[in-house]
Design a protein around this motif. Structure first.
Motif, PDB file in Angstrom:
ATOM      1  N   LEU A 211      60.902  77.027  45.020  1.00  0.00           N
ATOM      2  CA  LEU A 211      61.072  76.560  43.350  1.00  0.00           C
ATOM      3  C   LEU A 211      62.531  77.524  42.867  1.00  0.00           C
ATOM      4  CD1 LEU A 211      58.050  75.663  41.777  1.00  0.00           C
ATOM      5  CD2 LEU A 211      60.129  74.072  42.410  1.00  0.00           C
ATOM      6  N   PRO A 212      62.481  78.794  43.294  1.00  0.00           N
ATOM      7  CA  PRO A 212      63.571  79.852  42.965  1.00  0.00           C
ATOM      8  C   PRO A 212      64.885  79.340  43.619  1.00  0.00           C
ATOM      9  CG  PRO A 212      61.409  81.193  43.284  1.00  0.00           C
ATOM     10  CD  PRO A 212      61.266  79.520  44.159  1.00  0.00           C
ATOM     11  N   ARG A 213      64.940  78.593  44.426  1.00  0.00           N
ATOM     12  CA  ARG A 213      65.910  78.460  45.078  1.00  0.00           C
ATOM     13  C   ARG A 213      66.406  76.721  44.588  1.00  0.00           C
ATOM     14  NH1 ARG A 213      65.298  79.816  51.689  1.00  0.00           N
ATOM     15  NH2 ARG A 213      64.606  81.986  51.029  1.00  0.00           N
ATOM     16  N   VAL A 214      66.023  76.372  43.629  1.00  0.00           N
ATOM     17  CA  VAL A 214      66.334  75.208  43.152  1.00  0.00           C
ATOM     18  C   VAL A 214      67.815  75.273  42.340  1.00  0.00           C
ATOM     19  CG1 VAL A 214      65.836  73.161  41.237  1.00  0.00           C
ATOM     20  CG2 VAL A 214      64.104  74.253  42.886  1.00  0.00           C
ATOM     21  N   GLU A 215      68.650  74.351  42.541  1.00  0.00           N
ATOM     22  CA  GLU A 215      70.048  74.303  42.075  1.00  0.00           C
ATOM     23  C   GLU A 215      69.940  74.268  40.485  1.00  0.00           C
ATOM     24  OE1 GLU A 215      72.357  71.422  43.788  1.00  0.00           O
ATOM     25  OE2 GLU A 215      72.107  72.206  45.931  1.00  0.00           O
ATOM     26  N   ASN A 216      69.288  73.506  39.825  1.00  0.00           N
ATOM     27  CA  ASN A 216      69.340  73.268  38.504  1.00  0.00           C
ATOM     28  C   ASN A 216      68.221  74.107  37.908  1.00  0.00           C
ATOM     29  OD1 ASN A 216      69.544  72.555  35.751  1.00  0.00           O
ATOM     30  ND2 ASN A 216      69.019  70.292  36.336  1.00  0.00           N
ATOM     31  N   GLN A 217      68.498  75.353  37.291  1.00  0.00           N
ATOM     32  CA  GLN A 217      67.379  76.082  37.022  1.00  0.00           C
ATOM     33  C   GLN A 217      67.432  76.126  35.336  1.00  0.00           C
ATOM     34  OE1 GLN A 217      65.548  78.156  38.491  1.00  0.00           O
ATOM     35  NE2 GLN A 217      65.964  77.919  40.529  1.00  0.00           N
ATOM     36  N   ALA A 218      68.128  75.174  34.599  1.00  0.00           N
ATOM     37  CA  ALA A 218      68.246  74.980  33.182  1.00  0.00           C
ATOM     38  C   ALA A 218      67.000  74.302  32.659  1.00  0.00           C
ATOM     39  CB  ALA A 218      69.441  74.494  32.801  1.00  0.00           C
ATOM     40  N   ILE A 219      66.413  74.578  31.667  1.00  0.00           N
ATOM     41  CA  ILE A 219      65.365  73.746  31.176  1.00  0.00           C
ATOM     42  C   ILE A 219      65.786  72.490  30.627  1.00  0.00           C
ATOM     43  CG2 ILE A 219      65.393  74.799  29.209  1.00  0.00           C
ATOM     44  CD1 ILE A 219      62.468  74.353  28.917  1.00  0.00           C
ATOM     45  N   ASP A 220      65.337  71.308  31.074  1.00  0.00           N
ATOM     46  CA  ASP A 220      65.783  70.108  30.744  1.00  0.00           C
ATOM     47  C   ASP A 220      64.541  69.032  30.582  1.00  0.00           C
ATOM     48  OD1 ASP A 220      67.138  67.740  30.013  1.00  0.00           O
ATOM     49  OD2 ASP A 220      68.518  67.712  31.768  1.00  0.00           O
ATOM     50  N   PRO A 221      63.830  68.856  29.087  1.00  0.00           N
ATOM     51  CA  PRO A 221      62.454  68.323  29.501  1.00  0.00           C
ATOM     52  C   PRO A 221      62.869  66.742  29.649  1.00  0.00           C
ATOM     53  CG  PRO A 221      62.544  69.780  27.431  1.00  0.00           C
ATOM     54  CD  PRO A 221      64.117  69.780  28.073  1.00  0.00           C
ATOM     55  N   GLU A 222      64.227  66.235  29.284  1.00  0.00           N
ATOM     56  CA  GLU A 222      64.617  64.779  29.474  1.00  0.00           C
ATOM     57  C   GLU A 222      64.762  64.346  30.994  1.00  0.00           C
ATOM     58  OE1 GLU A 222      68.046  64.038  27.288  1.00  0.00           O
ATOM     59  OE2 GLU A 222      67.250  64.347  25.221  1.00  0.00           O
ATOM     60  N   ARG A 223      65.062  65.205  31.614  1.00  0.00           N
ATOM     61  CA  ARG A 223      65.275  65.122  33.151  1.00  0.00           C
ATOM     62  C   ARG A 223      63.911  65.510  33.855  1.00  0.00           C
ATOM     63  NH1 ARG A 223      69.941  67.457  36.127  1.00  0.00           N
ATOM     64  NH2 ARG A 223      68.952  66.376  37.612  1.00  0.00           N
ATOM     65  N   GLY A 224      62.764  65.925  32.987  1.00  0.00           N
ATOM     66  CA  GLY A 224      61.546  66.530  33.805  1.00  0.00           C
ATOM     67  C   GLY A 224      61.507  67.640  34.226  1.00  0.00           C
ATOM     68  N   ASN A 225      62.756  68.814  33.856  1.00  0.00           N
ATOM     69  CA  ASN A 225      62.555  70.112  34.431  1.00  0.00           C
ATOM     70  C   ASN A 225      61.950  70.963  33.275  1.00  0.00           C
ATOM     71  OD1 ASN A 225      63.271  72.362  35.789  1.00  0.00           O
ATOM     72  ND2 ASN A 225      65.268  71.981  35.950  1.00  0.00           N
ATOM     73  N   PHE A 226      60.870  71.139  33.254  1.00  0.00           N
ATOM     74  CA  PHE A 226      60.053  71.961  32.482  1.00  0.00           C
ATOM     75  C   PHE A 226      60.204  73.490  32.735  1.00  0.00           C
ATOM     76  CE2 PHE A 226      58.128  67.731  32.225  1.00  0.00           C
ATOM     77  CZ  PHE A 226      58.325  67.430  31.197  1.00  0.00           C
ATOM     78  N   PHE A 227      59.965  74.050  33.617  1.00  0.00           N
ATOM     79  CA  PHE A 227      59.739  75.458  33.955  1.00  0.00           C
ATOM     80  C   PHE A 227      60.350  75.938  35.244  1.00  0.00           C
ATOM     81  CE2 PHE A 227      55.922  72.969  35.585  1.00  0.00           C
ATOM     82  CZ  PHE A 227      56.120  73.689  36.950  1.00  0.00           C
ATOM     83  N   SER A 228      61.161  75.214  36.007  1.00  0.00           N
ATOM     84  CA  SER A 228      61.724  75.835  37.295  1.00  0.00           C
ATOM     85  C   SER A 228      62.801  76.951  36.962  1.00  0.00           C
ATOM     86  CB  SER A 228      62.768  74.638  37.956  1.00  0.00           C
ATOM     87  OG  SER A 228      63.644  74.425  37.173  1.00  0.00           O
TER      88      SER A 228
END
Length: 315
Positions: A211-228
Protein backbone atom coordinates in the motif's frame (compact mmCIF):
# COMPACT_ATOMS: atom_id res chain seq x y z
CA UNK A 1 -20.01 -10.85 -26.88
CA UNK A 2 -18.28 -7.54 -27.55
CA UNK A 3 -15.69 -8.21 -24.85
CA UNK A 4 -16.96 -5.66 -22.34
CA UNK A 5 -16.41 -6.53 -18.69
CA UNK A 6 -19.26 -5.58 -16.34
CA UNK A 7 -18.17 -4.68 -12.80
CA UNK A 8 -20.12 -3.66 -9.73
CA UNK A 9 -19.98 -1.20 -6.84
CA UNK A 10 -21.58 -1.33 -3.40
CA UNK A 11 -24.67 0.72 -2.55
CA UNK A 12 -27.88 0.81 -0.54
CA UNK A 13 -29.51 -1.82 -2.75
CA UNK A 14 -27.05 -4.32 -1.31
CA UNK A 15 -29.14 -4.29 1.88
CA UNK A 16 -32.14 -5.69 0.01
CA UNK A 17 -29.98 -8.39 -1.56
CA UNK A 18 -28.49 -9.30 1.81
CA UNK A 19 -31.98 -9.51 3.34
CA UNK A 20 -33.09 -11.90 0.59
CA UNK A 21 -30.11 -14.19 1.12
CA UNK A 22 -30.63 -14.13 4.90
CA UNK A 23 -33.90 -15.99 4.31
CA UNK A 24 -32.12 -18.37 1.93
CA UNK A 25 -29.48 -19.05 4.60
CA UNK A 26 -32.18 -19.75 7.22
CA UNK A 27 -33.81 -22.29 4.89
CA UNK A 28 -30.49 -24.02 4.12
CA UNK A 29 -29.69 -24.05 7.85
CA UNK A 30 -32.98 -25.84 8.56
CA UNK A 31 -32.39 -28.36 5.75
CA UNK A 32 -28.92 -29.30 7.04
CA UNK A 33 -30.27 -29.54 10.60
CA UNK A 34 -33.27 -31.73 9.78
CA UNK A 35 -31.90 -34.05 7.13
CA UNK A 36 -28.35 -34.52 8.43
CA UNK A 37 -27.59 -33.42 11.98
CA UNK A 38 -30.81 -34.53 13.68
CA UNK A 39 -30.52 -38.02 12.21
CA UNK A 40 -26.93 -38.36 13.44
CA UNK A 41 -27.88 -37.01 16.88
CA UNK A 42 -30.59 -39.65 17.31
CA UNK A 43 -28.00 -42.36 16.74
CA UNK A 44 -25.33 -40.94 19.02
CA UNK A 45 -27.59 -40.17 22.04
CA UNK A 46 -25.53 -37.15 23.08
CA UNK A 47 -26.08 -35.08 26.21
CA UNK A 48 -27.67 -31.62 25.98
CA UNK A 49 -24.31 -29.83 26.10
CA UNK A 50 -22.72 -32.06 23.47
CA UNK A 51 -25.91 -31.95 21.41
CA UNK A 52 -25.68 -28.15 21.17
CA UNK A 53 -21.97 -28.19 20.31
CA UNK A 54 -22.51 -30.95 17.76
CA UNK A 55 -25.17 -28.91 15.98
CA UNK A 56 -22.96 -25.81 16.00
CA UNK A 57 -19.95 -27.63 14.59
CA UNK A 58 -22.07 -29.49 12.03
CA UNK A 59 -23.51 -26.27 10.63
CA UNK A 60 -20.11 -24.56 10.56
CA UNK A 61 -18.43 -27.53 8.86
CA UNK A 62 -20.94 -27.31 6.01
CA UNK A 63 -20.55 -23.53 5.77
CA UNK A 64 -16.75 -23.44 6.01
CA UNK A 65 -16.29 -26.24 3.49
CA UNK A 66 -18.55 -24.46 1.00
CA UNK A 67 -16.85 -21.11 1.64
CA UNK A 68 -13.32 -22.54 1.29
CA UNK A 69 -14.13 -24.14 -2.07
CA UNK A 70 -15.96 -21.04 -3.30
CA UNK A 71 -13.29 -18.60 -2.08
CA UNK A 72 -10.48 -20.70 -3.54
CA UNK A 73 -12.26 -20.76 -6.90
CA UNK A 74 -12.67 -16.95 -6.84
CA UNK A 75 -9.06 -16.14 -5.92
CA UNK A 76 -7.71 -18.59 -8.52
CA UNK A 77 -9.93 -17.42 -11.38
CA UNK A 78 -9.31 -13.75 -10.57
CA UNK A 79 -5.54 -14.33 -10.42
CA UNK A 80 -5.00 -13.09 -6.86
CA UNK A 81 -2.79 -16.06 -5.94
CA UNK A 82 -0.75 -16.23 -9.14
CA UNK A 83 -0.14 -12.46 -8.99
CA UNK A 84 0.22 -11.33 -5.33
CA UNK A 85 0.92 -7.76 -6.45
CA UNK A 86 -2.72 -7.51 -7.52
CA UNK A 87 -3.66 -7.35 -3.82
CA UNK A 88 -2.51 -3.74 -3.65
CA UNK A 89 -2.01 -2.61 -7.24
CA UNK A 90 -4.52 -0.05 -8.53
CA UNK A 91 -5.92 0.51 -5.06
CA UNK A 92 -8.69 1.40 -4.30
CA UNK A 93 -10.49 -1.60 -5.81
CA UNK A 94 -13.85 0.14 -6.08
CA UNK A 95 -15.34 -1.89 -8.92
CA UNK A 96 -15.70 -5.60 -8.32
CA UNK A 97 -16.32 -8.61 -10.55
CA UNK A 98 -19.71 -10.22 -10.04
CA UNK A 99 -18.41 -13.31 -8.25
CA UNK A 100 -16.41 -11.24 -5.75
CA UNK A 101 -19.37 -9.00 -4.93
CA UNK A 102 -21.74 -11.95 -4.71
CA UNK A 103 -19.35 -13.80 -2.37
CA UNK A 104 -19.18 -10.87 0.04
CA UNK A 105 -22.95 -10.37 0.07
CA UNK A 106 -23.51 -14.06 0.81
CA UNK A 107 -20.94 -13.97 3.60
CA UNK A 108 -22.65 -10.99 5.23
CA UNK A 109 -26.04 -12.68 4.84
CA UNK A 110 -24.83 -15.88 6.50
CA UNK A 111 -23.38 -14.21 9.57
CA UNK A 112 -26.44 -11.97 9.92
CA UNK A 113 -28.71 -15.01 9.71
CA UNK A 114 -26.78 -16.49 12.65
CA UNK A 115 -28.38 -13.90 14.95
CA UNK A 116 -31.99 -15.17 14.70
CA UNK A 117 -30.67 -18.74 14.67
CA UNK A 118 -29.58 -18.23 18.27
CA UNK A 119 -33.29 -18.10 19.10
CA UNK A 120 -34.43 -20.79 16.67
CA UNK A 121 -31.79 -23.27 17.87
CA UNK A 122 -32.52 -22.49 21.54
CA UNK A 123 -28.86 -21.91 22.34
CA UNK A 124 -28.01 -22.03 26.04
CA UNK A 125 -27.55 -18.68 27.78
CA UNK A 126 -23.96 -19.54 28.68
CA UNK A 127 -23.07 -19.95 25.00
CA UNK A 128 -24.78 -16.80 23.68
CA UNK A 129 -22.01 -14.25 24.60
CA UNK A 130 -19.32 -16.37 22.93
CA UNK A 131 -21.33 -16.83 19.74
CA UNK A 132 -22.33 -13.16 19.62
CA UNK A 133 -18.67 -12.17 19.91
CA UNK A 134 -17.72 -14.52 17.07
CA UNK A 135 -20.54 -13.25 14.83
CA UNK A 136 -19.65 -9.62 15.53
CA UNK A 137 -15.97 -10.16 14.69
CA UNK A 138 -16.79 -11.80 11.37
CA UNK A 139 -19.30 -9.09 10.43
CA UNK A 140 -16.89 -6.26 11.29
CA UNK A 141 -14.01 -7.73 9.31
CA UNK A 142 -16.05 -8.78 6.26
CA UNK A 143 -18.01 -5.51 6.11
CA UNK A 144 -14.81 -3.53 6.70
CA UNK A 145 -13.00 -5.21 3.80
CA UNK A 146 -16.07 -4.71 1.58
CA UNK A 147 -16.68 -1.04 2.38
CA UNK A 148 -13.02 0.03 2.54
CA UNK A 149 -12.29 -1.56 -0.87
CA UNK A 150 -9.89 -4.14 0.55
CA UNK A 151 -11.82 -7.03 -0.97
CA UNK A 152 -8.80 -8.79 -2.49
CA UNK A 153 -6.90 -8.90 0.78
CA UNK A 154 -10.09 -9.89 2.58
CA UNK A 155 -10.63 -12.88 0.30
CA UNK A 156 -7.21 -14.36 1.06
CA UNK A 157 -7.61 -13.76 4.80
CA UNK A 158 -11.06 -15.38 4.81
CA UNK A 159 -9.69 -18.37 2.92
CA UNK A 160 -6.99 -18.91 5.55
CA UNK A 161 -9.38 -18.36 8.46
CA UNK A 162 -12.09 -20.66 7.13
CA UNK A 163 -9.57 -23.40 6.36
CA UNK A 164 -8.40 -23.52 9.98
CA UNK A 165 -11.98 -23.29 11.30
CA UNK A 166 -13.08 -26.17 9.06
CA UNK A 167 -10.49 -28.55 10.53
CA UNK A 168 -11.33 -27.47 14.08
CA UNK A 169 -15.06 -28.11 13.80
CA UNK A 170 -14.46 -31.31 11.83
CA UNK A 171 -12.23 -32.53 14.67
CA UNK A 172 -15.01 -31.74 17.17
CA UNK A 173 -17.50 -33.77 15.16
CA UNK A 174 -15.17 -36.76 15.06
CA UNK A 175 -14.50 -36.38 18.80
CA UNK A 176 -18.23 -36.43 19.62
CA UNK A 177 -18.67 -39.67 17.69
CA UNK A 178 -15.56 -41.28 19.24
CA UNK A 179 -14.03 -39.60 22.29
CA UNK A 180 -10.84 -41.65 21.96
CA UNK A 181 -10.15 -40.28 18.48
CA UNK A 182 -8.31 -36.94 18.77
CA UNK A 183 -5.96 -37.28 15.81
CA UNK A 184 -7.79 -34.65 13.78
CA UNK A 185 -7.12 -32.09 16.52
CA UNK A 186 -3.42 -32.55 15.81
CA UNK A 187 -4.06 -31.86 12.12
CA UNK A 188 -6.01 -28.74 13.09
CA UNK A 189 -3.12 -27.58 15.30
CA UNK A 190 -0.67 -27.78 12.38
CA UNK A 191 -3.08 -26.03 9.98
CA UNK A 192 -3.80 -23.32 12.56
CA UNK A 193 -0.12 -22.48 13.05
CA UNK A 194 0.57 -22.46 9.30
CA UNK A 195 -2.42 -20.19 8.56
CA UNK A 196 -1.37 -17.77 11.32
CA UNK A 197 2.10 -17.52 9.79
CA UNK A 198 0.66 -16.92 6.31
CA UNK A 199 -1.74 -14.32 7.71
CA UNK A 200 1.03 -12.41 9.44
CA UNK A 201 3.22 -12.58 6.32
CA UNK A 202 0.37 -11.31 4.17
CA UNK A 203 -0.26 -8.36 6.49
CA UNK A 204 3.41 -7.38 6.41
CA UNK A 205 3.57 -7.74 2.63
CA UNK A 206 0.44 -5.69 1.87
CA UNK A 207 0.58 -3.06 4.63
CA UNK A 208 4.34 -2.75 4.97
CA UNK A 209 5.38 -2.88 1.32
CA UNK A 210 2.34 -2.83 -0.98
CA UNK A 211 0.00 0.00 0.00
CA UNK A 212 2.81 2.57 0.57
CA UNK A 213 3.71 2.18 -3.13
CA UNK A 214 0.23 3.06 -4.39
CA UNK A 215 0.44 5.90 -6.89
CA UNK A 216 -2.64 7.82 -5.74
CA UNK A 217 -1.87 8.66 -2.11
CA UNK A 218 -4.38 11.54 -1.78
CA UNK A 219 -7.52 10.91 0.23
CA UNK A 220 -10.52 10.71 -2.07
CA UNK A 221 -13.72 9.23 -0.51
CA UNK A 222 -15.62 9.59 -3.78
CA UNK A 223 -13.19 7.22 -5.46
CA UNK A 224 -13.05 4.97 -2.42
CA UNK A 225 -9.54 5.97 -1.35
CA UNK A 226 -9.98 6.36 2.40
CA UNK A 227 -6.61 5.85 4.04
CA UNK A 228 -3.90 4.79 1.60
CA UNK A 229 -2.15 8.14 2.20
CA UNK A 230 -1.73 7.16 5.87
CA UNK A 231 0.45 4.18 4.93
CA UNK A 232 2.93 6.57 3.36
CA UNK A 233 3.67 7.68 6.92
CA UNK A 234 6.18 5.25 8.35
CA UNK A 235 5.05 5.88 11.93
CA UNK A 236 1.44 5.00 11.14
CA UNK A 237 2.53 2.00 9.10
CA UNK A 238 4.72 0.62 11.89
CA UNK A 239 1.95 1.22 14.45
CA UNK A 240 -0.52 -0.81 12.38
CA UNK A 241 1.98 -3.63 11.90
CA UNK A 242 2.74 -3.62 15.62
CA UNK A 243 -0.96 -3.93 16.45
CA UNK A 244 -1.31 -6.77 13.95
CA UNK A 245 1.68 -8.61 15.42
CA UNK A 246 0.38 -8.16 18.98
CA UNK A 247 -3.02 -9.48 17.98
CA UNK A 248 -1.55 -12.53 16.25
CA UNK A 249 0.72 -13.11 19.26
CA UNK A 250 -2.29 -13.07 21.60
CA UNK A 251 -4.09 -15.56 19.36
CA UNK A 252 -1.04 -17.85 19.36
CA UNK A 253 -0.68 -17.55 23.13
CA UNK A 254 -4.30 -18.65 23.63
CA UNK A 255 -3.71 -21.50 21.20
CA UNK A 256 -0.55 -22.66 23.02
CA UNK A 257 -2.32 -22.41 26.39
CA UNK A 258 -5.18 -24.52 25.02
CA UNK A 259 -2.79 -27.16 23.66
CA UNK A 260 -0.84 -27.35 26.92
CA UNK A 261 -4.05 -27.81 28.91
CA UNK A 262 -5.24 -30.46 26.47
CA UNK A 263 -1.95 -32.39 26.64
CA UNK A 264 -1.92 -32.15 30.45
CA UNK A 265 -5.42 -33.58 30.64
CA UNK A 266 -4.44 -36.32 28.20
CA UNK A 267 -1.40 -37.39 30.21
CA UNK A 268 -3.35 -37.26 33.48
CA UNK A 269 -5.96 -39.51 31.94
CA UNK A 270 -3.31 -41.91 30.67
CA UNK A 271 -1.59 -42.07 34.07
CA UNK A 272 -4.92 -42.71 35.84
CA UNK A 273 -5.66 -45.52 33.40
CA UNK A 274 -2.25 -47.07 34.08
CA UNK A 275 -2.82 -46.89 37.83
CA UNK A 276 -6.24 -48.47 37.45
CA UNK A 277 -4.81 -51.25 35.29
CA UNK A 278 -1.99 -51.88 37.79
CA UNK A 279 -4.52 -52.08 40.66
CA UNK A 280 -6.63 -54.55 38.68
CA UNK A 281 -3.59 -56.76 38.05
CA UNK A 282 -2.71 -56.79 41.75
CA UNK A 283 -6.23 -57.84 42.67
CA UNK A 284 -6.16 -60.58 40.05
CA UNK A 285 -3.02 -62.24 41.57
CA UNK A 286 -3.84 -65.60 43.35
CA UNK A 287 -3.37 -65.71 47.12
CA UNK A 288 -0.55 -67.91 48.39
CA UNK A 289 -1.68 -70.76 50.62
CA UNK A 290 0.17 -72.90 53.04
CA UNK A 291 1.36 -76.29 51.96
CA UNK A 292 -1.37 -78.86 52.18
CA UNK A 293 -5.05 -78.58 51.62
CA UNK A 294 -8.17 -77.66 53.53
CA UNK A 295 -10.79 -80.16 54.51
CA UNK A 296 -13.69 -79.21 56.76
CA UNK A 297 -11.80 -76.14 57.93
CA UNK A 298 -8.72 -78.15 58.95
CA UNK A 299 -5.40 -77.76 57.18
CA UNK A 300 -3.89 -81.13 56.33
CA UNK A 301 -0.55 -82.00 54.89
CA UNK A 302 -0.04 -83.52 51.52
CA UNK A 303 0.07 -87.08 52.94
CA UNK A 304 -3.24 -86.55 54.66
CA UNK A 305 -1.81 -85.99 58.15
CA UNK A 306 -2.26 -82.83 60.11
CA UNK A 307 0.69 -80.43 60.00
CA UNK A 308 0.38 -79.78 63.73
CA UNK A 309 2.77 -81.58 66.05
CA UNK A 310 1.03 -84.17 68.15
CA UNK A 311 1.49 -84.10 71.89
CA UNK A 312 2.58 -87.36 73.38
CA UNK A 313 0.47 -88.50 76.30
CA UNK A 314 2.36 -89.62 79.33
CA UNK A 315 1.71 -93.24 80.17
Amino acid sequence: ADGELVQYHYGLKDLVTILFYIFIAIILHAVVQEYALDKINRRLHLSKVKHSKFNESGQLVAFHLTSVIWCLYVVVTEGYISNPRSLWENYPHVYLPFQVKFFYLCQLAYWLHALPELYFQKVRKEEIPRQLRCIALYLVHIAGAYLLNLTRLGLILLLLQYLAEFFFHMARLVYFTDENNEKLFNVWAVVFVVTRLFTLTLYILVIGFGLPRVENQAIDPERGNFFSFLFNNILFRMSVLLLVCLFQASVMWRFIHFQLRRWREYWNEQSSRKRAAAGARQQAKPLKRDSGYHENGVVKAENGTSPRTKKLKSP
